[in-house]
Scaffold this motif. Structure first.
Motif, PDB file in Angstrom:
ATOM      1  N   LYS A 107       0.833  -1.211   0.000  1.00  0.00           N
ATOM      2  CA  LYS A 107       0.000   0.000   0.000  1.00  0.00           C
ATOM      3  C   LYS A 107       0.863   1.256   0.000  1.00  0.00           C
ATOM      4  CE  LYS A 107      -4.312  -1.845   1.879  1.00  0.00           C
ATOM      5  NZ  LYS A 107      -5.293  -1.850   2.990  1.00  0.00           N
ATOM      6  N   ARG A 108       1.962   1.230   0.753  1.00  0.00           N
ATOM      7  CA  ARG A 108       2.843   2.409   0.739  1.00  0.00           C
ATOM      8  C   ARG A 108       3.519   2.557  -0.616  1.00  0.00           C
ATOM      9  NH1 ARG A 108       4.494   6.623   3.461  1.00  0.00           N
ATOM     10  NH2 ARG A 108       6.675   7.268   3.545  1.00  0.00           N
ATOM     11  N   LEU A 109       3.914   1.444  -1.209  1.00  0.00           N
ATOM     12  CA  LEU A 109       4.525   1.518  -2.541  1.00  0.00           C
ATOM     13  C   LEU A 109       3.525   2.034  -3.567  1.00  0.00           C
ATOM     14  CD1 LEU A 109       6.790   1.049  -4.556  1.00  0.00           C
ATOM     15  CD2 LEU A 109       6.099  -1.359  -4.686  1.00  0.00           C
ATOM     16  N   ALA A 110       2.315   1.489  -3.577  1.00  0.00           N
ATOM     17  CA  ALA A 110       1.306   1.910  -4.555  1.00  0.00           C
ATOM     18  C   ALA A 110       0.975   3.384  -4.392  1.00  0.00           C
ATOM     19  CB  ALA A 110       0.044   1.052  -4.403  1.00  0.00           C
ATOM     20  N   PHE A 144      -7.247   2.649  -3.732  1.00  0.00           N
ATOM     21  CA  PHE A 144      -6.644   3.058  -2.466  1.00  0.00           C
ATOM     22  C   PHE A 144      -5.567   4.111  -2.697  1.00  0.00           C
ATOM     23  CE2 PHE A 144      -3.091   2.807   0.466  1.00  0.00           C
ATOM     24  CZ  PHE A 144      -3.710   3.049   1.676  1.00  0.00           C
ATOM     25  N   ALA A 145      -4.688   3.870  -3.666  1.00  0.00           N
ATOM     26  CA  ALA A 145      -3.584   4.792  -3.920  1.00  0.00           C
ATOM     27  C   ALA A 145      -4.101   6.167  -4.307  1.00  0.00           C
ATOM     28  CB  ALA A 145      -2.678   4.235  -5.017  1.00  0.00           C
ATOM     29  N   ASP A 146      -5.145   6.210  -5.110  1.00  0.00           N
ATOM     30  CA  ASP A 146      -5.727   7.483  -5.522  1.00  0.00           C
ATOM     31  C   ASP A 146      -6.300   8.228  -4.312  1.00  0.00           C
ATOM     32  OD1 ASP A 146      -6.489   9.286  -7.713  1.00  0.00           O
ATOM     33  OD2 ASP A 146      -8.547   8.768  -7.160  1.00  0.00           O
ATOM     34  N   SER A 147      -7.047   7.506  -3.468  1.00  0.00           N
ATOM     35  CA  SER A 147      -7.651   8.128  -2.288  1.00  0.00           C
ATOM     36  C   SER A 147      -6.585   8.567  -1.287  1.00  0.00           C
ATOM     37  CB  SER A 147      -8.624   7.159  -1.615  1.00  0.00           C
ATOM     38  OG  SER A 147      -9.683   6.823  -2.470  1.00  0.00           O
ATOM     39  N   TYR A 148      -5.556   7.730  -1.098  1.00  0.00           N
ATOM     40  CA  TYR A 148      -4.543   8.102  -0.121  1.00  0.00           C
ATOM     41  C   TYR A 148      -3.677   9.249  -0.626  1.00  0.00           C
ATOM     42  CZ  TYR A 148      -1.775   7.853   4.020  1.00  0.00           C
ATOM     43  OH  TYR A 148      -1.194   8.203   5.216  1.00  0.00           O
ATOM     44  N   ALA A 149      -3.489   9.349  -1.936  1.00  0.00           N
ATOM     45  CA  ALA A 149      -2.775  10.498  -2.491  1.00  0.00           C
ATOM     46  C   ALA A 149      -3.545  11.788  -2.214  1.00  0.00           C
ATOM     47  CB  ALA A 149      -2.541  10.316  -3.979  1.00  0.00           C
ATOM     48  N   ASP A 150      -4.881  11.721  -2.289  1.00  0.00           N
ATOM     49  CA  ASP A 150      -5.698  12.882  -1.913  1.00  0.00           C
ATOM     50  C   ASP A 150      -5.477  13.225  -0.441  1.00  0.00           C
ATOM     51  OD1 ASP A 150      -6.753  12.995  -4.469  1.00  0.00           O
ATOM     52  OD2 ASP A 150      -8.617  11.964  -3.940  1.00  0.00           O
ATOM     53  N   GLN A 151      -5.405  12.188   0.405  1.00  0.00           N
ATOM     54  CA  GLN A 151      -5.153  12.416   1.833  1.00  0.00           C
ATOM     55  C   GLN A 151      -3.791  13.066   2.034  1.00  0.00           C
ATOM     56  OE1 GLN A 151      -7.206  11.302   4.973  1.00  0.00           O
ATOM     57  NE2 GLN A 151      -6.005  13.191   5.079  1.00  0.00           N
ATOM     58  N   ASN A 152      -2.796  12.595   1.317  1.00  0.00           N
ATOM     59  CA  ASN A 152      -1.458  13.172   1.425  1.00  0.00           C
ATOM     60  C   ASN A 152      -1.462  14.638   1.002  1.00  0.00           C
ATOM     61  OD1 ASN A 152       1.600  12.598   1.692  1.00  0.00           O
ATOM     62  ND2 ASN A 152       1.439  13.489  -0.348  1.00  0.00           N
TER      63      ASN A 152
END
Length: 481
Positions: free
Chosen positions: A149-152, A452-460
């Motif tokens: 998940k961190r890599l993606a 997940f990566a798209d959503s977490y990038a928004d969080q970042n």
């Protein structure tokens, strides 16, 4: 502090001891398939944006409290340059977030900070260029899902930072996760020793990728290969030291490089030099006998404090220069402080008596070809707080990737290479058959991770905006000097 997962080393959020290994390949495969009922593949897709997270920025302040105070503003300055540099320094924030996400419970030796910038090129002991994971500060036993998940997420965030179109970022993420899934299945079907010794030859891999794309040359990764071939202790010595009266002395380039003779805050520099020698003596004891023999052929010259990385800025890091046959035969060693892994508060304490040994043993079991001079050491300064360190060669054919100028092709190729290394690390240290069968042969997990990566990038992006606001109003110190 409502968004923080509360835990302790004695009561971790995730219990990594519950997984029961199975004896036969068939049983391991069936166990992986059964896990899809408890943790459906699509559940990995979900991350809900939490705005205005001032509380998680407090985790950065918590880390900074134990670092060299003069370097904390530089740490924040480096993190402030882009959403991706911010992400590189927030492994603890993401670990806190991942502790709320579903896991299968299959343990591996986690990298702990498996973002796309923590993979690179270096020489094997046989002087062949290989591509592998190159940062192990956070490694410990943990869930395999947290690494992928961190890599993606890092692939998505890196693509955005390079101003790639959303579809291009999504394509690179999906290619990364698909490669992880397919390579995990490949490793699960190999004899164990064959899998253990497998490695990623950089130039052969690039030849293969370029043949897939009608011969289009991957200039970014090819440039990293050429750079790696020229990076060694001799070049590091030429860049960082000067010869004075027949001895090598470090140049003064503050704040990135400060010779110990110029360090402020140390009343007795001779005592500091003695502690450096104590570090070396304890480090020697951590090496195998043949490695000790190699080290004993070199003679000490000088030491300096060196700032490294983005997230690591503020931890104590030293570089020492030694010479062998003569002054034209240099060896540059780095001693880097090892602190608690960002994962430990969520998965429990590791088995090793020191964090330096945790890093070294984790690296040896994960990495295909570890530095022959890799070791650990510790000492107790006047404040009474024992500090752990690990030691390695500073430049050993190390070629970092220019991740600030990646095209869609170079991002996708780099992501696939990182996925191979991560799958290999997890297959070496975990149940590859169970993981491979859990992932299955469809793209369900790939699609979930892309979401997940798209959503977490928004969080970042949201967290980065809060971070920048705190710098702007003076709450967080920020300075390049």
């Amino acid at each position: 502090m409502g968004n923080l997962v509360q835990s302790s080393a004695d009561r971790p959020v995730i219990d990594m001891t519950r997984w029961q290994p199975y004896s036969s390949v068939r049983e391991r495969g069936q166990a992986g398939i059964r896990l899809r009922q408890d943790v459906p593949l699509q559940t990995h897709a979900y991350w809900h944006l939490a705005p205005n997270r001032r509380d998680v920025i407090g985790l950065l302040e918590e880390q900074s409290a134990s670092r060299v105070p003069d370097l904390v503003p530089l740490r924040y300055w480096r993190m402030s340059q882009s959403a991706f540099t911010f992400f590189r320094g927030t492994a603890l924030i993401m670990a806190n977030d991942l502790a709320k996400t579903p896991v299968t419970g299959i343990p591996v030796q986690c990298v702990g900070d498996a973002h796309i910038g923590n993979f690179g090129i270096f020489y094997s002991p046989t002087m062949h260029l290989v591509f592998d994971i190159n940062d192990f500060d956070e490694t410990t036993t943990g869930p395999w899902e947290w690494d992928i998940k961190r890599l993606a997420a890092s692939v998505e965030i890196c693509g955005r930072a390079n101003k790639l179109h959303a579809d291009q970022c999504h394509h690179a993420v999906k290619a990364c996760v698909r490669a992880y899934r397919e390579f995990m299945d490949e490793f699960a079907n190999m004899d164990y020793l064959d899998m253990w010794y497998d490695h990623l030859d950089v130039e052969n891999t690039l030849d293969y990728f370029e043949s897939e794309s009608d011969g289009r040359r991957n200039r970014t990764l090819r440039a990293a290969v050429m750079k790696a071939k020229s990076k060694d202790s001799e070049r590091a010595t030429g860049k960082l030291t000067t010869e004075i009266d027949g001895r090598l002395r470090f140049k003064s380039m503050p704040p990135e490089l400060v010779p110990i003779s110029e360090l402020r805050g140390y009343e007795d520099l001779e005592s500091l030099r003695d502690r450096i020698h104590q570090l070396f003596a304890a480090y020697r004891d951590s090496l195998y006998e043949d490695r000790r023999h190699v080290l004993e052929q070199y003679h000490y010259h000088d030491t300096a404090r060196k700032v490294v990385g983005v997230g690591s800025v503020g931890t104590r890091a030293w570089v020492s220069v030694l010479t062998g046959r003569d002054i034209d035969d240099p060896l540059m060693l780095q001693m880097k402080e090892a602190t608690e892994s960002v994962l430990e508060r969520f998965v429990g304490r590791n088995q090793y008596p020191s964090h330096g040994e945790r890093v070294v043993q984790g690296q040896k079991i994960i990495q295909t070809t570890a530095d022959i001079l890799l070791g650990w050491t510790k000492f107790t300064p006047r404040d009474g707080h024992t500090r752990d360190y690990y030691v390695r060669q500073l430049w050993n054919g190390k070629g970092s990737i220019d991740i600030d100028h990646l095209t869609e092709q170079s991002l996708t190729d780099l992501a696939r290479m990182c996925a191979w290394c991560l799958a290999h690390a997890h297959a070496r240290t975990g149940d590859s058959v169970a993981i491979a069968n859990y992932l299955g042969g469809s793209d369900s997990f790939d699609v979930a991770m892309m979401s997940f990566a798209d959503s977490y990038a928004d969080q970042n992006d949201e967290d980065y905006a809060v971070f920048r606001e705190l710098i702007a109003d003076g709450t967080l110190p920020c300075s390049k000097d």
